[in-house]
Enzyme design. Sequence first.
Site, PDB file in Angstrom:
ATOM      1  N   GLY A 193       6.272  -2.668   6.423  1.00 42.18           N
ATOM      2  CA  GLY A 193       7.648  -3.138   6.531  1.00 42.18           C
ATOM      3  C   GLY A 193       8.502  -2.315   7.468  1.00 42.18           C
ATOM      4  N   GLU A 194       9.602  -2.907   7.891  1.00 40.25           N
ATOM      5  CA  GLU A 194      10.588  -2.218   8.733  1.00 40.25           C
ATOM      6  C   GLU A 194      11.750  -1.817   7.815  1.00 40.25           C
ATOM      7  OE1 GLU A 194      11.543  -1.063  12.028  1.00 40.25           O
ATOM      8  OE2 GLU A 194      13.158  -0.530  10.654  1.00 40.25           O
ATOM      9  N   CYS A 204      -2.174   1.448   8.441  1.00 39.09           N
ATOM     10  CA  CYS A 204      -1.205   0.620   7.738  1.00 39.09           C
ATOM     11  C   CYS A 204      -1.643  -0.840   7.597  1.00 39.09           C
ATOM     12  CB  CYS A 204       0.083   0.764   8.532  1.00 39.09           C
ATOM     13  SG  CYS A 204       1.225  -0.535   8.536  1.00 39.09           S
ATOM     14  N   SER A 206      10.907   5.977   9.530  1.00 41.30           N
ATOM     15  CA  SER A 206      10.443   5.523  10.840  1.00 41.30           C
ATOM     16  C   SER A 206      10.875   4.080  11.083  1.00 41.30           C
ATOM     17  CB  SER A 206       8.914   5.611  10.859  1.00 41.30           C
ATOM     18  OG  SER A 206       8.432   5.016  12.027  1.00 41.30           O
ATOM     19  N   ASN A 241      -6.409   3.227  15.895  1.00 40.08           N
ATOM     20  CA  ASN A 241      -7.489   2.974  14.947  1.00 40.08           C
ATOM     21  C   ASN A 241      -7.738   1.460  14.928  1.00 40.08           C
ATOM     22  OD1 ASN A 241      -9.250   3.241  12.824  1.00 40.08           O
ATOM     23  ND2 ASN A 241      -7.709   3.816  11.306  1.00 40.08           N
ATOM     24  N   SER A 261       9.312   4.418  16.466  1.00 41.86           N
ATOM     25  CA  SER A 261       8.050   3.919  17.035  1.00 41.86           C
ATOM     26  C   SER A 261       8.348   3.485  18.461  1.00 41.86           C
ATOM     27  CB  SER A 261       7.549   2.712  16.241  1.00 41.86           C
ATOM     28  OG  SER A 261       7.229   3.088  14.948  1.00 41.86           O
ATOM     29  N   LEU A 262       8.096   4.361  19.394  1.00 42.69           N
ATOM     30  CA  LEU A 262       8.462   4.064  20.784  1.00 42.69           C
ATOM     31  C   LEU A 262       7.285   3.370  21.498  1.00 42.69           C
ATOM     32  CD1 LEU A 262      10.848   4.391  22.717  1.00 42.69           C
ATOM     33  CD2 LEU A 262       9.840   6.544  23.494  1.00 42.69           C
ATOM     34  N   HIS A 263       6.176   4.039  21.574  1.00 48.48           N
ATOM     35  CA  HIS A 263       4.906   3.471  22.049  1.00 48.48           C
ATOM     36  C   HIS A 263       4.883   3.023  23.507  1.00 48.48           C
ATOM     37  CE1 HIS A 263       3.816   3.805  17.923  1.00 48.48           C
ATOM     38  NE2 HIS A 263       4.492   2.757  17.523  1.00 48.48           N
ATOM     39  N   CYS A 301       4.709  -6.192  15.484  1.00 45.02           N
ATOM     40  CA  CYS A 301       4.121  -5.352  16.535  1.00 45.02           C
ATOM     41  C   CYS A 301       2.663  -5.777  16.707  1.00 45.02           C
ATOM     42  CB  CYS A 301       4.189  -3.878  16.132  1.00 45.02           C
ATOM     43  SG  CYS A 301       5.856  -3.324  15.816  1.00 45.02           S
ATOM     44  N   CYS A 327      -0.302  -3.762  15.129  1.00 46.23           N
ATOM     45  CA  CYS A 327      -0.190  -3.364  13.715  1.00 46.23           C
ATOM     46  C   CYS A 327      -0.780  -4.412  12.805  1.00 46.23           C
ATOM     47  CB  CYS A 327       1.277  -3.138  13.371  1.00 46.23           C
ATOM     48  SG  CYS A 327       1.582  -2.963  11.617  1.00 46.23           S
ATOM     49  N   CYS A 376       5.827  -7.858   7.136  1.00 44.49           N
ATOM     50  CA  CYS A 376       6.841  -7.343   8.058  1.00 44.49           C
ATOM     51  C   CYS A 376       7.148  -8.422   9.089  1.00 44.49           C
ATOM     52  CB  CYS A 376       6.328  -6.089   8.766  1.00 44.49           C
ATOM     53  SG  CYS A 376       7.556  -5.359   9.869  1.00 44.49           S
ATOM     54  N   GLU A 382       0.834  -1.207   0.000  1.00 41.49           N
ATOM     55  CA  GLU A 382       0.000   0.000   0.000  1.00 41.49           C
ATOM     56  C   GLU A 382       0.863   1.249   0.000  1.00 41.49           C
ATOM     57  OE1 GLU A 382      -3.145  -2.093   3.009  1.00 41.49           O
ATOM     58  OE2 GLU A 382      -2.301  -0.154   3.498  1.00 41.49           O
ATOM     59  N   CYS A 384       3.408   8.256   1.935  1.00 37.10           N
ATOM     60  CA  CYS A 384       3.906   7.235   2.855  1.00 37.10           C
ATOM     61  C   CYS A 384       4.267   5.981   2.056  1.00 37.10           C
ATOM     62  CB  CYS A 384       2.809   6.944   3.887  1.00 37.10           C
ATOM     63  SG  CYS A 384       3.282   5.690   5.062  1.00 37.10           S
TER      64      CYS A 384
HETATM   65  S1  SF4 Z   1       4.391  -1.191  13.019  1.00 35.06           S
HETATM   66 FE1  SF4 Z   1       5.917  -1.210  11.370  1.00 35.06          FE
HETATM   67  S2  SF4 Z   1       7.574  -2.491  12.231  1.00 35.06           S
HETATM   68 FE2  SF4 Z   1       5.758  -2.929  13.479  1.00 35.06          FE
HETATM   69  S3  SF4 Z   1       4.819  -4.737  12.478  1.00 35.06           S
HETATM   70 FE3  SF4 Z   1       3.854  -2.880  11.619  1.00 35.06          FE
HETATM   71  S4  SF4 Z   1       5.010  -2.486   9.747  1.00 35.06           S
HETATM   72 FE4  SF4 Z   1       6.271  -3.843  11.024  1.00 35.06          FE
END
Ligand code: SF4
Length: 357
Positions: free
Chosen positions: A169-170, A345, A201, A302, A223-225, A117, A120, A113, A93, A106
């Site tokens: 993805g990372e 995402c 990011s 979300n 991405s700390l969270h 997380c 996600c 990925c 996407e 973006c």
């Molecule tokens: S937030 Fe980013 S790093 Fe974490 S699973 Fe989703 S895509 Fe991967």
Amino acid sequence: MVEKTELIGLSKTELEQKLADMGEKPFRAKQLWQWLYFHGETDFDKMSNLSKALRQKLKEHFSITRPKIVTEQLSKDKTRKWLLEFQDGQRVEMVYIPEDGRGAVCLSTQVGCAVGCRFCHTGSQKLTRNLTAGEIVGQFMVARDTYGEWPSPTDETRYLSNIVVMGMGEPLHNPDNVIKALNILTDGDGIAISRRRVTMSTSGIVPKIVPVLQATGVRLAVSLHAPNNQIRSKIMPINDRYPIEEILKACREYQNNDGSRYITFEYLMLDGLNDSLENARELVMLMKKYKLRASFNLIPFNPWPGCLFKPSPSGQVKAFADILEKAGFAAPVRVARGQDILAACGQLKSQKDKIEA
Ligand code: SF4
């Protein structure tokens, strides 16, 4: 038949070498680069300052490909979302988020990925493969095609003014292709997005943070969270490998190398999990301990079907933001965008995969 080489994604040096191998002078590579990345041209026959003979040779040996648009959705708030497909049928996407007279595209860097997380949607889609540099750059080129922004207008009129590498993805699990792609996107003879308008990011792949930022000159978002390892490991299993202290040490090193750079910490507000006022105070202490110049991006969650978390109530988000702001850190709350087109995402791809399964 000779297999053609894809031009999109070759570095400038690689392109020069390819043309040198064909007996062409370096300035021809520069002309071709401008056709590809300044004009966005996809038809060799329209490259009018190249001789007919060279155009013919280029056609025989090279291709210029864009990712295919599978679906394109425009939200009421003008957020646009594309589902794109590459040559092997894999899909990612891309989202465009407009602001007043400008906006950010973006980009995705992997299909799926491996970070996993828990909050996600992409994390629930296993890693299939890394994207090539050409596939990363190609996404942005599709956005420029859509908005008719070839050749580059001035910054004042440019809607696609910023890039955020925050899609599927990372990026630091695909560092070589990300470095190559970002250097193409920011090259002054072509697409020429300023490095300061590009933010990458990461979930915190510590050994790659400083090298990739040094190789690209772009801005960092993390991405700390969570304000401590106990909470972070619950929602981001990668934290067991790269705990908060290691990430913040790498951030410190990044700012030692370039004192002018602020770091954005992304913080998803999850009800009852990471949103207490004590958690906000812990964050402030962390920033002070590592002497980081930082701002926070507080993100309302979300929810997606089947997820385990709930969004924090808005009053709690505000009280949390107040503590950060009183301590001197900007902490805007991100406005949810594209709600009507599933802009979080990974959501469009999952939905489409389900429909087509
Ligand atoms: S937030 Fe980013 S790093 Fe974490 S699973 Fe989703 S895509 Fe991967």
